[in-house]
Design a protein around this motif. Structure first.
Motif, mmCIF file in Angstrom:
data_model
loop_
_atom_site.group_PDB
_atom_site.id
_atom_site.type_symbol
_atom_site.label_atom_id
_atom_site.label_comp_id
_atom_site.label_asym_id
_atom_site.label_seq_id
_atom_site.Cartn_x
_atom_site.Cartn_y
_atom_site.Cartn_z
ATOM 1 N N VAL A 36 0.819 -1.101 0.166
ATOM 2 C CA VAL A 36 0.059 -0.016 -0.233
ATOM 3 C C VAL A 36 0.935 1.239 -0.128
ATOM 4 O O VAL A 36 0.772 2.308 -0.694
ATOM 5 N N LEU A 37 1.909 1.170 0.890
ATOM 6 C CA LEU A 37 2.586 2.348 0.853
ATOM 7 C C LEU A 37 3.547 2.640 -0.352
ATOM 8 O O LEU A 37 3.788 3.895 -0.736
ATOM 9 N N ASN A 75 2.387 6.479 -7.314
ATOM 10 C CA ASN A 75 1.483 7.086 -7.588
ATOM 11 C C ASN A 75 1.231 8.414 -7.357
ATOM 12 O O ASN A 75 0.411 9.215 -7.883
ATOM 13 N N GLN A 76 1.993 8.832 -6.339
ATOM 14 C CA GLN A 76 1.989 10.242 -5.697
ATOM 15 C C GLN A 76 0.439 10.490 -5.246
ATOM 16 O O GLN A 76 0.050 11.611 -5.504
ATOM 17 N N LEU A 77 -0.024 9.605 -4.530
ATOM 18 C CA LEU A 77 -1.414 9.844 -3.997
ATOM 19 C C LEU A 77 -1.394 10.362 -2.585
ATOM 20 O O LEU A 77 -0.612 10.024 -1.875
ATOM 21 N N THR A 93 -5.325 6.708 -1.464
ATOM 22 C CA THR A 93 -4.868 5.474 -1.555
ATOM 23 C C THR A 93 -5.596 4.417 -0.617
ATOM 24 O O THR A 93 -6.234 3.213 -1.151
ATOM 25 N N ALA A 94 -6.532 4.920 0.488
ATOM 26 C CA ALA A 94 -7.327 4.268 0.905
ATOM 27 C C ALA A 94 -8.630 3.961 0.049
ATOM 28 O O ALA A 94 -8.910 2.783 0.335
ATOM 29 N N ILE A 95 -9.050 4.453 -0.510
ATOM 30 C CA ILE A 95 -10.280 4.554 -1.346
ATOM 31 C C ILE A 95 -9.791 3.219 -2.707
ATOM 32 O O ILE A 95 -10.609 2.280 -2.897
#
Length: 122
Positions: free
Chosen positions: A14-15, A21-23, A28-30
């Motif tokens: 996830v990280l 993707n520079q989110l 990221t959670a979505i």
């Protein structure tokens, strides 16, 4: 309420996805279907402070701290036991004191409702 336990491998993925993707944490959670985006921020902080191994361990509060204290340690009296004479006298004294305070409060409210200057008519 159940807590989902995520593996260290999932947390690192996830990280890594977030960084590549520079989110934002929310984005990221979505993407990963996580309800709490601050959880990702906590993973990021752990990674930066303690390294990748910190994501593998569960460092939360243990369940023993969430259990209520033993009832024998409480200094409350059992309601099934009758009051002794001194407790009964104290209870009567406190009830009378409460009654007097309520009466005083009523009188003060009525006094405040009176006009400040007797010649004024509200």
């Amino acid at each position: 309420m159940t807590h989902t336990h995520y593996s260290g491998e999932f947390k690192r993925a996830v990280l890594q996805y977030r960084q590549e993707n520079q989110l934002s944490y929310r984005e990221t959670a979505i993407h990963f279907g996580l309800k709490n985006s601050s959880m990702i921020a906590n993973w990021q902080r752990k990674l930066l402070e303690c390294g990748p191994a910190a994501l593998d361990s569960h460092l939360g509060r243990s369940r023993k701290h969430m259990v209520k204290e033993d009832q024998s340690n409480n200094k409350t009296t059992n309601r099934d036991e009758p009051l002794n004479e001194t407790e009964r006298e104290e209870l009567e004294r406190l009830r009378e004191q409460l009654r007097m305070s309520k009466l005083e409060n009523i009188i003060l409210k009525k006094l405040n409702a009176l006009p400040k200057n007797p010649t004024d008519n509200k």
